[in-house]
Design an enzyme around this catalytic site. Sequence first.
Site, PDB file in Angstrom:
ATOM      1  N   GLY A 132      30.347  50.522  38.181  1.00 55.47           N
ATOM      2  CA  GLY A 132      30.612  49.393  37.299  1.00 55.47           C
ATOM      3  C   GLY A 132      31.163  48.173  38.006  1.00 55.47           C
ATOM      4  O   GLY A 132      31.200  47.089  37.443  1.00 55.47           O
TER       5      GLY A 132
ATOM      6  N   TYR B 253      42.466  30.502  38.113  1.00 59.65           N
ATOM      7  CA  TYR B 253      42.207  31.279  36.908  1.00 59.65           C
ATOM      8  C   TYR B 253      43.042  32.556  36.861  1.00 59.65           C
ATOM      9  O   TYR B 253      43.650  32.885  35.833  1.00 59.65           O
ATOM     10  CB  TYR B 253      40.717  31.642  36.816  1.00 59.65           C
ATOM     11  CG  TYR B 253      39.774  30.469  36.930  1.00 59.65           C
ATOM     12  CD1 TYR B 253      40.111  29.229  36.389  1.00 59.65           C
ATOM     13  CD2 TYR B 253      38.557  30.587  37.586  1.00 59.65           C
ATOM     14  CE1 TYR B 253      39.251  28.153  36.489  1.00 59.65           C
ATOM     15  CE2 TYR B 253      37.685  29.516  37.693  1.00 59.65           C
ATOM     16  CZ  TYR B 253      38.039  28.301  37.147  1.00 59.65           C
ATOM     17  OH  TYR B 253      37.191  27.231  37.256  1.00 59.65           O
TER      18      TYR B 253
ATOM     19  N   GLY C 201      45.837  33.371  38.559  1.00 65.81           N
ATOM     20  CA  GLY C 201      47.271  33.105  38.473  1.00 65.81           C
ATOM     21  C   GLY C 201      47.712  32.677  37.090  1.00 65.81           C
ATOM     22  O   GLY C 201      48.755  33.115  36.589  1.00 65.81           O
TER      23      GLY C 201
ATOM     24  N   GLY D  23      42.919  33.544  45.850  1.00 60.46           N
ATOM     25  CA  GLY D  23      41.591  33.663  46.437  1.00 60.46           C
ATOM     26  C   GLY D  23      41.109  35.082  46.640  1.00 60.46           C
ATOM     27  O   GLY D  23      41.877  36.048  46.572  1.00 60.46           O
TER      28      GLY D  23
ATOM     29  N   HIS E 228      32.558  25.120   6.440  1.00 56.92           N
ATOM     30  CA  HIS E 228      33.942  24.632   6.387  1.00 56.92           C
ATOM     31  C   HIS E 228      34.829  25.740   5.817  1.00 56.92           C
ATOM     32  O   HIS E 228      34.439  26.418   4.865  1.00 56.92           O
ATOM     33  CB  HIS E 228      34.030  23.394   5.489  1.00 56.92           C
ATOM     34  CG  HIS E 228      35.434  22.909   5.288  1.00 56.92           C
ATOM     35  ND1 HIS E 228      36.096  22.164   6.247  1.00 56.92           N
ATOM     36  CD2 HIS E 228      36.302  23.082   4.253  1.00 56.92           C
ATOM     37  CE1 HIS E 228      37.309  21.889   5.789  1.00 56.92           C
ATOM     38  NE2 HIS E 228      37.455  22.436   4.582  1.00 56.92           N
TER      39      HIS E 228
END
Length: 479
Positions: free
Chosen positions: A41, A195, A197, A284, A464
Amino acid sequence: MATTAHYDAIIIGSGQGGTPLARAFAQAKKKTALIEKQHIGGCCINEGCTPTKTMIASGRIAHLIRRGPDYGIHMAGQGGKRNEVVVDMGKVRQRKRDIVSSFRSGSEKSLDTAGVDVLRGEAKFHDAKTVGVSMSDGSEKILRGETIVVNTGCRPSPPRLDGLDKVGTDRVLDSTSIQELDEVPGYLAVIGGGYVGVEFGQLFARLGSKVTIVQRGMQLLPREDKEMADTLLAILEDEGLTVHLGATPVDVSSTSPQSFRLSVQTKRGSENISDVTHILFAAGRIPNTNRLNLDAAGIKTDPKGYIVCDEFLQTSVPSIYALGDVKGPPAFTHISFDDYRILKPSLLSDIPPHSKPSTKDRLVPYVVYSDPQLGHVGLHEREARERYAGSKIMTAAMPMDYVARALETDESRGMMKAVVHGETGQILGFTCLGTEGGELMSIVQTAMIAKLPYQKLQEAVFAHPAFAESLNNLWGFLK
């Protein structure tokens, strides 16, 4: 000496692109081997999307419980105090493990049903057609394949900071190990304001940690437009996180068996962050190519170690392809799966070269699962102005507190922004920092795929009061 087994296709790595591609080869009656060193995976199911978003859901529940009084809801016997939230980190972790196990099991069964030979071990090229596998049981196997696909992904960059050897290894974390904590950190320092962090920083603040994010750049999420990054920064600070921008970590020093001090260099000078109990390195990732012996096969890499591919995902060797993060950014699961979509017809159909799908002009969406979410697709403003230099570029920005549904649910933090080609009305890019921002982004993405001008959304009839009806009003802010 190990005998050589011959295959039509060898897939190295079972990520979100490699697994379905192996299955497709096997279903096409091609003898197929899938080599996986760790978990079926890949990162997404095991260390990335699935477990992190499962944990983020727990953090959101803790956040909503504290916000109960805002909606007139109080917990009986606690007087509506906002901080009376007890987090069972063991339960949070077990829920995450259970969902990961379920997803992984499904992937394993699909490979078995298709008839893929799954080899548990580490692959290494001997030449452009031959791969050696150091099996997990200690044995060695040699495979020879007509087509080879590399899908080995990336891993977190190793932590580097003076003094780390004086801090317990159980307190120095990366994006994988932090998910296995059985306690909520007392004080979590996050190195990196991208992203990963941002998501983990907000998550653990909501679970009860004191959190400081140290970001080298002058804004969070450096890829995003500045107004979006600044809005998210204000949201995080409102939730109690401390963020140092333009800050460089210098070293750590132990102050007790349970805590340490992190020194950082900021634009104001040197500062100390004291009483830190855990430190997360979220600055990173690096490609998993260093142990593949790519030179033996003649596979070229860039200076960072990513495999170099053309728009058809072919490497410098005609019979070898790469997909997913190992070929470089954008490093998103859905891009890996789209790589599979590109490769499948190219490798399994008699498709003429001019009809081959490719990565050229691929529309790339993504979502940062902060709360509110940040969903983006297409070009940012600066990118649009560079690509269409000399053309009229228009932008529309609207705060989420202009959205009726956001006000009704008391989820009005954030903003949305669109970038439009002034002459054609084509939507070039869209960002939504708001509740279900990823879902709103997907509506705009669909319009962009269909090449609808913004006027079609402006004039559409949306139910709505749905969040989507904000796409009627956004375009009134174009300038």
